[in-house]
Motif scaffolding. Sequence first.
Motif, mmCIF file in Angstrom:
data_model
loop_
_atom_site.group_PDB
_atom_site.id
_atom_site.type_symbol
_atom_site.label_atom_id
_atom_site.label_comp_id
_atom_site.label_asym_id
_atom_site.label_seq_id
_atom_site.Cartn_x
_atom_site.Cartn_y
_atom_site.Cartn_z
ATOM 1 N N LEU A 65 12.302 12.946 22.627
ATOM 2 C CA LEU A 65 12.210 11.867 23.604
ATOM 3 C C LEU A 65 11.206 12.235 24.690
ATOM 4 O O LEU A 65 10.964 13.421 24.959
ATOM 5 N N GLU A 66 10.664 11.239 25.321
ATOM 6 C CA GLU A 66 9.708 11.472 26.401
ATOM 7 C C GLU A 66 10.460 11.874 27.665
ATOM 8 O O GLU A 66 11.467 11.254 28.031
ATOM 9 N N GLU A 67 9.978 12.908 28.311
ATOM 10 C CA GLU A 67 10.597 13.318 29.567
ATOM 11 C C GLU A 67 10.181 12.372 30.680
ATOM 12 O O GLU A 67 9.075 11.835 30.693
ATOM 13 N N LYS A 68 11.081 12.161 31.629
ATOM 14 C CA LYS A 68 10.763 11.333 32.790
ATOM 15 C C LYS A 68 9.763 12.082 33.663
ATOM 16 O O LYS A 68 9.889 13.275 33.901
ATOM 17 N N LYS A 69 8.754 11.373 34.127
ATOM 18 C CA LYS A 69 7.739 11.993 34.973
ATOM 19 C C LYS A 69 8.079 11.730 36.433
ATOM 20 O O LYS A 69 7.990 10.599 36.905
ATOM 21 N N ILE A 70 8.506 12.784 37.101
ATOM 22 C CA ILE A 70 8.869 12.669 38.510
ATOM 23 C C ILE A 70 8.022 13.656 39.307
ATOM 24 O O ILE A 70 8.073 14.868 39.072
ATOM 25 N N ILE A 71 7.221 13.134 40.200
ATOM 26 C CA ILE A 71 6.366 13.983 41.034
ATOM 27 C C ILE A 71 7.111 14.303 42.325
ATOM 28 O O ILE A 71 7.449 13.411 43.102
ATOM 29 N N LYS A 72 7.394 15.571 42.516
ATOM 30 C CA LYS A 72 8.120 15.971 43.724
ATOM 31 C C LYS A 72 7.833 17.438 44.027
ATOM 32 O O LYS A 72 7.312 18.187 43.200
ATOM 33 N N LYS A 73 8.201 17.826 45.232
ATOM 34 C CA LYS A 73 8.046 19.224 45.619
ATOM 35 C C LYS A 73 9.051 20.078 44.855
ATOM 36 O O LYS A 73 10.134 19.601 44.514
ATOM 37 N N PRO A 74 8.701 21.337 44.581
ATOM 38 C CA PRO A 74 9.647 22.204 43.863
ATOM 39 C C PRO A 74 10.971 22.302 44.611
ATOM 40 O O PRO A 74 11.005 22.458 45.826
ATOM 41 N N SER A 75 12.044 22.196 43.873
ATOM 42 C CA SER A 75 13.370 22.276 44.471
ATOM 43 C C SER A 75 13.845 23.724 44.497
ATOM 44 O O SER A 75 13.229 24.612 43.894
ATOM 45 N N PHE A 76 14.974 23.947 45.148
ATOM 46 C CA PHE A 76 15.587 25.274 45.174
ATOM 47 C C PHE A 76 15.859 25.750 43.750
ATOM 48 O O PHE A 76 15.544 26.891 43.393
ATOM 49 N N ARG A 77 16.435 24.871 42.920
ATOM 50 C CA ARG A 77 16.750 25.242 41.540
ATOM 51 C C ARG A 77 15.486 25.618 40.766
ATOM 52 O O ARG A 77 15.484 26.588 40.000
ATOM 53 N N GLU A 78 14.423 24.843 40.942
ATOM 54 C CA GLU A 78 13.182 25.102 40.203
ATOM 55 C C GLU A 78 12.565 26.440 40.611
ATOM 56 O O GLU A 78 12.080 27.193 39.767
ATOM 57 N N ILE A 79 12.604 26.730 41.887
ATOM 58 C CA ILE A 79 11.987 27.965 42.368
ATOM 59 C C ILE A 79 12.768 29.195 41.883
ATOM 60 O O ILE A 79 12.179 30.149 41.364
ATOM 61 N N ILE A 80 14.093 29.180 42.036
ATOM 62 C CA ILE A 80 14.837 30.373 41.593
ATOM 63 C C ILE A 80 14.856 30.469 40.066
ATOM 64 O O ILE A 80 14.957 31.563 39.513
ATOM 65 N N SER A 81 14.741 29.317 39.400
ATOM 66 C CA SER A 81 14.699 29.341 37.935
ATOM 67 C C SER A 81 13.496 30.120 37.436
ATOM 68 O O SER A 81 13.556 30.809 36.419
ATOM 69 N N LYS A 82 12.390 30.033 38.134
ATOM 70 C CA LYS A 82 11.180 30.771 37.749
ATOM 71 C C LYS A 82 11.210 32.214 38.267
ATOM 72 O O LYS A 82 10.876 33.148 37.552
#
Length: 336
Positions: A65-82
């Motif tokens: 399936l196509e992922e939803k394209k959401i343009i936003k600043k990196p979140s707390f979850r995204e930053i610690i995930s990396k």
Amino acid sequence: MPLCLKINKKYGEKTRRILIENNLLNNVYKITSEGDRLYLPIKDVDEEILKSILDVEFELVDKELEEKKIIKKPSFREIISKKYRKEIDKGLISLSYDVIGDLVILQISDEVDDKIRKEIGELAYKLIPCKGVFRRKSEVKGEFRVRELEHLAGENRTLTIHKENGYKLYVDIAKVYFSPRLGGERGRIMKKISLNDVVVDMFAGVGPFSIACKNAKKIYAIDINPHAIELLKKNIKLNKLEHKIIPILSDVREVDVKGNRVIMNLPKFAHEFVDKALDIVEEGGVIHYYTIGKDFDEAIKLFEKKCDCEVLEKRIVKSYAPREYILALDFKINKK
């Protein structure tokens, strides 16, 4: 490829709403259709659970399936995930966290170095709107159902005011059990309350369910934790419900009250108190029962052994462990 629910398109909107209500729709991907078939991306869930909440034919399939394209600043979850991928993959750091009032509670293992714990706490303080950040040092334990906490960043206080469903609650995260993730469930119960209801909240805590039932005729709010009852009294006053809510400091098994609507929000141990709930509830009344399980069958069998009852509603509240959920069942008690 995401797991998808394949159904006839004509049942799409009804099924989508049920999945959202049970927190099962995977919002990372777009819903798509092929001919008369609809593919709804869902979270990992036991097929028997789906069968119990859906009344349409379906098939579970993996589909691109196509992922939803959401343009936003990196979140707390995204930053610690990396940044802490290794620790996350080992199960030492959870991407989930709770926000209670202006305080955040993270889930980080004792095995994670103190310096890294503090770094993560500071990141949370910067990226999540809050005044203080803590981590769980233990699971909920003891008679009062509280957990140990470690302060990581921001203000080092545990008392806060939490807002949900149009009311406010004093909560001390170090002294009482409180789950903000049940806010939607409390909102569901709120809509069911009538002016003639007499509610018995068997495990009231600081009173979130009791105050959600503010349209009832009377509410008995019972808890064995003195800290919870003191905060409950403040919350009753804060929400101007002194004329309706009666706070009771006691083991519920020692309390002699009656009502036509009973709330059993003690998922891990509620099964031990079913006899007391049946003693409290009037015939024709409703018990809102919360439990932990892989499906609804065990809870239904438990009640059917003890009384003549019918299930008015059943739903998944949230995930608890792999293939286990916190479940809500509303039982109408026809005859005890």
